[in-house]
Write a protein that holds these residues in place. Structure first.
Motif: not given
Length: 321
Positions: A119-130
């Motif tokens: 899901k989109g929310a899961t991708l955002l969780g991965r991308l937040l640190p960068v």
């Protein structure tokens, strides 16, 4: 059993960082809380990659990521917004939007489309640190909300997303990019070719459709292997010519593009003077011999490239490394 232990270890690490983040929030130490939340999200991403798709723990880890997204905004003052975007006769989609941490400035924005299995929310969780600290906004869309339509309609939905960003007062409409993760790299290519407003694209450069077409031709015409190399090169770069923006192709790892095809595409595009960069994720060998892509370094490389391409005063090509 070894993999299960590692899943438990990384999940436990994420839970520990969540507790640290809450303690820092209570003490109003917001920078420390943000750092702890980002560490937690990274730990949960590692756990998610180690767990099998049909394992019930996969849903548990995803739920922890979504909960973390709701909490992290309390520490750095920019909460993740749930935004519904109307798409005309195609209905509406629910997206996640994280505004850039800039004040009184129109920032660049990235439309990020998740891979087919998340899901989109899961991708955002991965991308937040960068993403945090780069001065750019991100609008994250789930793959299923874009891909499950007839040809041409997926591009229309993404155009509505771009329309939404273009009229936001915090977004510079001339600096909006598209990033497709996994199989969504194909969607990103089609959209960048469809909508000329896109300023940069992280996509497959047309390789997926090119490879599929070539296999069909070889199946129907056994002599295709002996076709003129110049003709094959021209066909390979044909779709890339339709993209009027810089593109980055992610090759290898969990992506849909093979390293060999990406190198061929880049060589053909260099000959045709088309702006194409290629990045290959670092691979880590697991305990049972399997290879896992280093998503931390890969995501950092991708967003560093996007940051350079969308910089207001960037005038020269940068080397991706």
């Amino acid at each position: 059993m070894v993999r299960q232990n590692w899943v438990a270890t990384w999940t436990g690490t994420g839970d520990a960082y969540c507790r640290i983040a809450d303690l820092n929030l209570n003490k109003k130490e917001f920078d420390e809380a943000t750092e702890a939340w980002l560490c937690a999200l990274t730990a949960f991403e590692v756990a998610k990659r180690l767990v099998a798709g049909d394992d019930p723990r996969s849903a548990d880890v995803s739920a922890k990521v979504e909960a973390g997204l709701q909490r992290i905004g309390l520490s750095f003052g920019h909460e993740v917004e749930c935004v519904r975007i109307a798409c005309g006769d195609l209905g509406e989609i629910l997206t996640c939007y994280l505004p850039a941490a800039t004040s009184n400035l129109r920032a660049p924005a990235i439309i990020c489309v998740s891979s087919e299995e998340e899901k989109g929310a899961t991708l955002l969780g991965r991308l937040l640190p960068v993403v945090i600290g780069r001065g750019m906004s991100v609008l994250v869309v789930s793959h299923g909300d874009v891909a499950n339509y007839a040809r041409g309609e997926s591009e229309l939905i993404l155009s509505h997303c771009l329309d939404h960003l273009s009229v936001r007062p915090d977004v510079d409409s001339s600096r909006i990019a598209i990033y497709g993760d996994g199989l969504s790299a194909v969607l990103a290519t089609d959209f960048a070719a469809y909508d000329g407003r896109i300023a940069a694209a992280v996509c497959d450069g047309g390789i997926w459709n090119w490879t599929r077409s070539l296999r069909s031709v070889r199946w129907m015409t056994p002599t295709a292997d002996g076709a003129d190399k110049d003709i094959l090169s021209a066909c390979r770069s044909r779709l890339a010519r339709r993209l009027n923006c810089p593109i980055l192709v992610v090759a290898g790892g969990r992506g849909v593009v093979s390293v060999s095809e990406a190198i061929k595409l880049q060589a053909d595009c260099m000959t045709a003077r088309i702006n194409v960069d290629v990045v290959m994720p670092q691979l880590i060998r697991g305990g049972q011999g399997e290879e896992i892509d280093n998503f931390v370094s890969s995501d950092d490389c991708i967003f560093r490239w996007l940051e350079q391409r969308l910089a207001r005063h960037s005038t020269q090509q940068q080397v991706v490394g």
